[in-house]
Each structure stands twice: as structure tokens, then as C-alpha cells.
Scaffold this active site. Structure first.
Site, mmCIF file in Angstrom:
data_model
loop_
_atom_site.group_PDB
_atom_site.id
_atom_site.type_symbol
_atom_site.label_atom_id
_atom_site.label_comp_id
_atom_site.label_asym_id
_atom_site.label_seq_id
_atom_site.Cartn_x
_atom_site.Cartn_y
_atom_site.Cartn_z
ATOM 1 N N CYS A 5 23.745 40.085 46.738
ATOM 2 C CA CYS A 5 25.011 40.062 47.476
ATOM 3 C C CYS A 5 25.665 41.436 47.555
ATOM 4 C CB CYS A 5 25.950 39.053 46.835
ATOM 5 S SG CYS A 5 25.154 37.466 46.569
ATOM 6 N N THR A 27 22.234 35.451 36.469
ATOM 7 C CA THR A 27 23.108 35.100 37.596
ATOM 8 C C THR A 27 24.598 35.305 37.318
ATOM 9 O OG1 THR A 27 23.156 32.788 36.891
ATOM 10 C CG2 THR A 27 21.516 33.384 38.578
ATOM 11 N N HIS A 40 35.175 41.683 46.096
ATOM 12 C CA HIS A 40 33.972 40.886 46.352
ATOM 13 C C HIS A 40 34.379 39.420 46.506
ATOM 14 C CE1 HIS A 40 29.750 39.949 46.406
ATOM 15 N NE2 HIS A 40 29.868 39.121 45.394
ATOM 16 N N THR A 94 33.838 31.750 43.592
ATOM 17 C CA THR A 94 33.263 31.020 42.456
ATOM 18 C C THR A 94 34.210 31.228 41.268
ATOM 19 O OG1 THR A 94 31.913 32.861 41.627
ATOM 20 C CG2 THR A 94 30.875 31.371 43.212
ATOM 21 N N PRO A 95 34.311 30.212 40.402
ATOM 22 C CA PRO A 95 35.219 30.357 39.258
ATOM 23 C C PRO A 95 34.923 31.607 38.427
ATOM 24 C CG PRO A 95 34.569 28.066 39.514
ATOM 25 C CD PRO A 95 33.745 28.857 40.505
ATOM 26 N N ALA A 96 33.643 31.873 38.143
ATOM 27 C CA ALA A 96 33.303 32.979 37.243
ATOM 28 C C ALA A 96 33.487 34.340 37.897
ATOM 29 C CB ALA A 96 31.857 32.829 36.757
ATOM 30 N N GLU A 144 36.054 39.630 38.101
ATOM 31 C CA GLU A 144 36.425 40.735 38.974
ATOM 32 C C GLU A 144 37.886 41.138 38.750
ATOM 33 O OE1 GLU A 144 35.642 40.178 43.151
ATOM 34 O OE2 GLU A 144 35.875 42.323 43.516
ATOM 35 N N LYS A 162 35.917 37.157 52.246
ATOM 36 C CA LYS A 162 35.087 35.943 52.232
ATOM 37 C C LYS A 162 35.923 34.666 52.390
ATOM 38 C CE LYS A 162 31.286 37.925 49.533
ATOM 39 N NZ LYS A 162 31.893 39.195 49.059
ATOM 40 N N HIS A 178 30.354 33.813 52.749
ATOM 41 C CA HIS A 178 29.550 34.827 52.072
ATOM 42 C C HIS A 178 28.277 35.116 52.877
ATOM 43 C CE1 HIS A 178 27.831 37.330 49.144
ATOM 44 N NE2 HIS A 178 28.063 36.636 48.050
ATOM 45 N N PHE A 204 23.790 38.624 42.254
ATOM 46 C CA PHE A 204 22.964 37.981 41.223
ATOM 47 C C PHE A 204 22.004 39.048 40.709
ATOM 48 C CE2 PHE A 204 23.083 33.407 43.138
ATOM 49 C CZ PHE A 204 24.328 33.216 42.587
#
Lengths: 408, 82
Positions: A162, A270, A303, A307-309, A314, A332, A337, A396
Site C-alpha cells: 500500500c 501485516t 495514510h 482499520t482500527p490498528a 499512525e 481514503k 484504498h 503490509f
């Protein structure tokens, strides 16, 4: 001899927000998501995406190219042509050996893979198209661009998932600074949203939002109710040019690519490092290269996948680098994405943010996650004085790239 | 058969029908060996048959009419043998 520097003289964007830079920027400034049910993904657990408005690829890039190339190449070619036209460069009149092409591609778009595997499985070997290999190799995006405009300098694809599009721009920057090239056509292109396998596989690993009852609300970076990213597609391509070269032909310069940094978390296959270690490092390198301090950065295009993580790590990285980070937005949230296209699309958007002194809003930020703690532009565009902006990209594999653009 | 090949050349490969005359070769249309292999794939798919022997008859130097004739002959031979 004056020090070489890198100017942005051309922009091209093909995204779910629009075909073309102007259409994309206007739609981004509306600040609502483009996600919608996608008939290409019908019957899958997640059957919506952010999709590029229909365009006639044959009319846009020529039927004699379309039959032998996959969608990610169509997007790359169309977008490169826009960027070149914007730059005012004339490929019939340039020293092609000094022109490079570097394009980020993750897994290309695999348009014919399902049919090919089906033919293979039933032993229909003569039915396999001889185009399967050359239409789908990631390096064909830069190769087809070179054929299209006679760019005979260094030419390669970059794959950092990504972050690919952003990494391509960083490498292109260095090709110019080192003196290898005077011009590099650089960016990223991908169409994971058109791949049923990608949609199924990203869902199965828990990366996608499953908000099927509300696709338009599914991509919600930094919101407390975010549950994953939304698949998109698209290409962003910039014409990077050595500043003296651009000046000699009196080219209009959008901005400078002043610095970049790349790193690897070397942490997990990941998941991002929980404190965004690699992003902190990449931003630090980019700032140093640009000769700037964190306080000089007026905006960050994050970015921000939703996503939660990702979003929490970030935010942590931005607080570490900036203390109190400048206003942030999440492209995004509007266009989903685009994988390898994303970093380059966001780079082009960062340049537009600088030239218009306007930050486009983040969509769907209805209930900001209190753990994020950032100043996120939402609902309406924000006018803001900026002389430098940063854009972060994370992939990833823990691969990260940060870019810093400054006003021309 | 010639009409079918012309249809593939114009529709699948996007070549302007105005470029095609009875003596046009594949070479004249910038169709290389991969494009010829793709033509065979499309032809075999449309007709529901396999004619491996055709590879020798399809070269960039032959005209579309010659290719059509070769394909029609091989198809007739295959039909008679089965």
C-alpha cells in the site's frame, strides 16, 4: 554548480472521485464517500467498493493497446498522459534517455486470472491467451508508459504494497538528484477493487469494512466506529523534473518534492508497529532531506485506511514526530484504498492542497475516536496557510514511505 | 472465414476496417506473433474446435485472405477425419 532539486510539473489522477485531476479534487472537497455496491463483487461477503466512474478505455488510450493490457495498465496510461499534458513536455522533442518511469504496483489487477485458472483446470491449454503474462506483470505499467511516450531512461516497478506509489516517487526523486534523469514519470496504479479474489482475500483476513448496510459510511478513518478499509482502485502519476530543467523551458511548477524517507517496521507481516515506529523514522528522514523541522509542516495527508490498528498507530506516530500535529485529512475516506495507487494519489492530492491552500475534508468523521487526538479536517474544506505538507504511506510487510512537498 | 477473421481483427484488436484490403498482411497491421496466437485463441473459441496445425499457416507475412483459406482447409480436413 547549483544543487539539483525536484519540481512537480505535471499531475494526473484517475480515481473513484473522478477521471482527471480537476474532477477528483472537486469531488474530494465535497467530503462524502464514493463507496457503493459493486456488481463486479456480487455474491461476495463484502460486495461494495469505491469504483472509478465508467470511462471508455478504448477511446481514452486506444483499442490497439486495450486488448493486450489489464486494467491497472489502462489506468496508468490514461493518468500518465494527463500528467504529461499538464507538464507541457513534448515527448516527440525530448531526449528520452534522460526520462525515467517508476510506477508502484502491488499485485496488478489480474483481470484474466480467474478465466485462465479455469481453463487450466479443465485442461483447455490452447484456450490460454498468449497475453496472460505480458498483460499482468507489474512492470508492464511503466513499460507501456515508456512505449507510449518514448521514455527510454531507467524504467521499473516498485512493490511495497500500500506504500508502492509513494515509494516510487521517492525513488524517482533520487534518480533526478543523482543526475541519472532530468525527468521521471512516477506514481502508482492498481485495481484491487475489480478483483473478486482480492475482495474475498482481504475480507477473509479481516481487513475490510463489512458495513454492507451502509457502504457510503464504511470508510471512516479516525472515527470510533471504523471497522476496516474499503477497496478502491486508481492511479496517481506525477511528472517530476529537475528544477533547472523546468526553469529552462519556463514550465509551470506546482510544487517541489523536497524530501522523502522510507523504512521498514521489521515487526510483523501485516500489523503496523503499535507506536508507528517505521512511520516516525520515514517522516524524520523526509524532513531531514527537505531541510525542514516538524514545525514547518502545515498539514499531513495521512495514510488513514480506516482499520482500527492502522489509524491508532499512525496517530501515535504523528504525535511522536510533531508533538501537536498540524491539521490532518484522510483521502481514503472519500475514495477508499487504491493499494499501490494510494500513496501516489495522496501525493498528488497533497500537491493540490498546497497549490489551493485548501485541505479537503475527511468523510464520515461523525464520532472521532478519543484515542486518536488529532485535528482532523471534516465536513467542509478548510482554508489553511501552508508552505510544506507531508504525506504518509504504510504497507503490509511494515514498509513505509513519507513524502514532503513544499511550495514552488 | 475471411469475414470472421476481419471481424476479429477489427473488433478484438481495434484495427480500423479502412486499413484492410484483400492483400493486407498481418504485418501491415502491426500484428506480431503474439497477436496471431491470440487470433487463433479467439477463432478456436468462437468455432469450438482446436486446430494446432494452424500455427504453421499463420505468419505475419501472410494476407488475411490466405490465413482464412488455410484455416478453412484445416477445419474441413479435421471435420472429414472425425
Amino acid at each position: 554548480m547549483t544543487r539539483r532539486s525536484v519540481s512537480v510539473t505535471g499531475l494526473g489522477l484517475t480515481t473513484p472521485a473522478g477521471v482527471g485531476t480537476k474532477a477528483t479534487w472537486e469531488r474530494l472537497c465535497e467530503g462524502t464517500s464514493t463507496a457503493a455496491p459493486d456488481d463486479r463483487l456480487a455474491g461476495l461477503p463484502v460486495d461494495f467498493s469505491c469504483r472509478i466512474p465508467d470511462f471508455d478505455a478504448s477511446a481514452a488510450i486506444g483499442r490497439r493497446i486495450v486488448w493486450r493490457t489489464d486494467r491497472f495498465v489502462h489506468l496508468a496510461l490514461l493518468t500518465a498522459r494527463e500528467a504529461l499534458a499538464d507538464s507541457g513536455l513534448d515527448p516527440t522533442d525530448w531526449d528520452g534517455d534522460r526520462v525515467g518511469v517508476v510506477i508502484g504496483v502491488g499485485a496488478s489487477s489480474q483481470d484474466t486470472a480467474p478465466l485462465s485458472y479455469e481453463q487450466l483446470a479443465r485442461g483447455a491449454h490452447r484456450a490460454l491467451s498468449p497475453t496472460i503474462v505480458p498483460r499482468s506483470m507489474p512492470n508492464m505499467a511503466p513499460a507501456e508508459i515508456a512505449i507510449d511516450c518514448r521514455a527510454t531512461g531507467p524504467n521499473f516497478a516498485v512493490s511495497t504494497a500500500c506504500a508502492s506509489g509513494a515509494t516510487a516517487l521517492g525513488l524517482a526523486h533520487d534518480l533526478i538528484i543523482s543526475g541519472t534523469c532530468d525527468i521521471v514519470i512516477a506514481g502508482g496504479s492498481e485495481s484491487a477493487g475489480s478483483s473478486r479474489l482480492a475482495a474475498g482475500a482481504f475480507w477473509r483476513m479481516g481487513a475490510l469494512s463489512t458495513r454492507r448496510h451502509d457502504p457510503a459510511g464504511a470508510s471512516r478513518p479516525f472515527d470510533a466506529d471504523r471497522d476496516g478499509f474499503v477497496l478502491g482502485e486508481g492511479a496517481g502519476i506525477l511528472v517530476l523534473e529537475e528544477t533547472g530543467h523546468a526553469r529552462a523551458r519556463r514550465a509551470a511548477v506546482h510544487a517541489r518534492l523536497a524530501g522523502h524517507g522510507s523504512s521498514c517496521d521489521a515487526h510483523h507481516w501485516t500489523s503496523p508497529h503499535p507506536r508507528g515506529r517505521g512511520t516516525v523514522q520515514a517522516l524524520g528522514t523526509a524532513l531531514t532531506g527537505a531541510g525542514l523541522t516538524p514545525a514547518d509542516i502545515g498539514h499531513v495527508n495521512a495514510h488513514a485506511t480506516s482499520t482500527p490498528a492502522n489509524d491508532i498507530s499512525e496517530a501515535e506516530a504523528l504525535r511522536t514526530v510533531f508533538g501537536t500535529p498540524p491539521p490532518v485529512t484522510a483521502t481514503k475516506s472519500v475514495i477508499g484504498h487504491a493499494i499501490a495507487g494510494a500513496g501516489a494519489i495522496e501525493a498528488a492530492v497533497s500537491v493540490l492542497t498546497l497549490t489551493t491552500q485548501t485541505i479537503h475534508p475527511t468523510a464520515n468523521l461523525d464520532r472521532p475516536d478519543p484515542a486518536i487526538g488529532l485535528d482532523i479536517v471534516s465536513k467542509v474544506p478548510r482554508q489553511h496557510r501552508m508552505s510544506a505538507v507531508a504525506s504518509t504511506s504504510v504497507g503490509f510487510g511494515g514498509q513505509n514511505t513519507a513524502l514532503v512537498f513544499t511550495t514552488a | 472465414m475471411e469475414a470472421r477473421i476481419i471481424a476479429i481483427v477489427t473488433e478484438h484488436f481495434g484495427i480500423d476496417p479502412a486499413e484492410i484490403t484483400p492483400t493486407t498482411t498481418f504485418e501491415d497491421l502491426d500484428m506480431d506473433s503474439l497477436a496471431l496466437a491470440e487470433t487463433v485463441v479467439v477463432l478456436e473459441d468462437q468455432l469450438g474446435l482446436e486446430l494446432p496445425e494452424i500455427e504453421g499457416a499463420f505468419s505475419p507475412a501472410v494476407t488475411l485472405a490466405q490465413a482464412a483459406e488455410a484455416f478453412a482447409q484445416l477445419r474441413a480436413t479435421a471435420a472429414a477425419a472425425s
